[in-house]
Motif scaffolding. Structure first.
Motif, short mmCIF file in Angstrom:
data_model
loop_
_atom_site.label_atom_id
_atom_site.label_comp_id
_atom_site.label_asym_id
_atom_site.label_seq_id
_atom_site.Cartn_x
_atom_site.Cartn_y
_atom_site.Cartn_z
N SER A 10 -2.27 6.68 -5.43
CA SER A 10 -1.63 7.28 -4.25
C SER A 10 -1.12 6.23 -3.27
CB SER A 10 -2.60 8.22 -3.55
OG SER A 10 -3.71 7.51 -3.08
N GLY A 11 -1.34 4.98 -3.57
CA GLY A 11 -0.86 3.93 -2.66
C GLY A 11 -0.41 2.73 -3.45
N ASP A 12 0.04 1.74 -2.71
CA ASP A 12 0.45 0.50 -3.35
C ASP A 12 -0.79 -0.36 -3.58
OD1 ASP A 12 3.13 1.19 -3.26
OD2 ASP A 12 3.42 0.31 -1.28
N ALA A 13 -1.02 -0.70 -4.82
CA ALA A 13 -2.14 -1.56 -5.17
C ALA A 13 -1.68 -2.49 -6.28
CB ALA A 13 -3.33 -0.73 -5.64
N ASP A 14 -2.33 -3.64 -6.38
CA ASP A 14 -1.94 -4.54 -7.45
C ASP A 14 -2.35 -3.95 -8.80
OD1 ASP A 14 -4.61 -5.24 -8.08
OD2 ASP A 14 -4.57 -6.97 -6.76
N ARG B 213 -5.31 -1.18 -10.05
CA ARG B 213 -4.94 0.11 -10.66
C ARG B 213 -5.60 0.30 -12.01
NH1 ARG B 213 0.63 -1.12 -9.93
NH2 ARG B 213 0.90 -0.59 -12.11
N VAL C 292 -8.47 2.15 -5.49
CA VAL C 292 -7.15 2.77 -5.57
C VAL C 292 -7.34 4.28 -5.61
CG1 VAL C 292 -5.01 2.96 -6.87
CG2 VAL C 292 -6.26 0.81 -6.87
#
Length: 191
Positions: A120-124, A128, A99
Motif C-alpha cells: 500500500s506504500g512505497d517500499a524498497d 516488499r 510494508v
C-alpha cells in the motif's frame, strides 16, 4: 504454497544439502519464479544485501516451523543454525509490518473478479519481498494448516510439508520409497 517453497530453498540431494539462495543468481532465479506472488517485475535482479536479508528471514521462518512441529524434531538441515524463537518471531513480525498490504480488486474482461494483496506504500524491493514472505508464514502458522505442518522423517530429507491425508508420513512419494527401502535394508542386514 509459497511459504513451503520458501523454506524448501534449503533441501537435501544425494550429494548433500543445497541452498537455492546461497548466491545472488539463485536468489534472482527463485524470486523470478515467484514474481507474481511477490509483486516483482519478471526481469527482477537480486542484490547481495537483499539475498542476505531474505535468507535471514527464511531461517527465522524455519525456526518458527521447528517450534510448530514440536515435540517432533525440527528439520535436520539447519536446526543448529536457527535463531532463537523470540528473535525469529520478532523478525518475522517486523518484516510483515514493514510494508502494509492492501486489497486490490482485479477484474479481467469476461473474467471473475479477484482480490490480490499489494503493497500500500512505497517500499524498497527487499522490504516488499520480505513482507510478502513473512505474511505468508504468519497466515500458515496462525491458521488451521499449522496443525498439519510436518517435517519429513526420511533420513536425507530436510523439508517441511502440509500433511494432506491421514496416512501421509513423508513429503513425497520418493521420500517414502527411500525410507521404506532403508527400513527394509536395516531389517534384513541385522537378521
Amino acid at each position: 504454497m509459497m511459504v513451503l517453497e520458501f523454506t524448501g530453498t534449503v533441501r537435501a540431494t544425494r550429494s548433500g544439502p543445497v541452498d537455492t539462495l546461497a548466491d545472488v543468481a539463485g536468489m534472482t532465479g527463485w524470486a523470478r519464479a515467484h514474481a507474481a506472488e511477490l509483486g516483482l517485475d519478471p526481469g527482477f535482479t537480486a542484490t547481495e544485501q537483499l539475498r542476505r536479508e531474505v535468507v535471514e528471514l527464511r531461517q527465522s521462518v524455519r525456526a518458527l516451523f521447528a517450534r510448530a512441529v514440536a515435540p517432533a524434531p525440527p528439520s535436520s538441515a539447519d536446526a543448529h543454525r536457527l535463531p532463537e524463537f523470540a528473535e525469529a518471531l520478532a523478525l518475522v513480525n517486523s518484516a510483515a509490518l514493514a510494508v502494509p498490504l492492501a486489497a486490490r480488486l482485479e477484474w479481467p474482461d469476461g473474467g471473475v473478479p479477484t482480490t490480490r494483496q499489494v503493497p500500500s506504500g512505497d517500499a524498497d524491493v527487499s522490504a516488499r519481498i520480505r513482507a510478502a514472505l513473512a505474511s505468508a508464514a504468519i497466515a500458515l502458522l496462525s491458521g488451521p494448516e499449522r496443525e498439519r505442518l510436518r517435517v519429513c522423517p526420511s533420513p536425507p530429507c530436510v523439508l517441511y510439508f502440509i500433511k494432506e491425508h491421514a496416512r501421509q508420513e513423508w513429503c513425497s512419494v520418493g521420500c517414502g520409497n527411500r525410507a521404506r527401502a532403508a527400513r527394509h535394508y536395516r531389517q534384513h542386514r541385522t537378521a
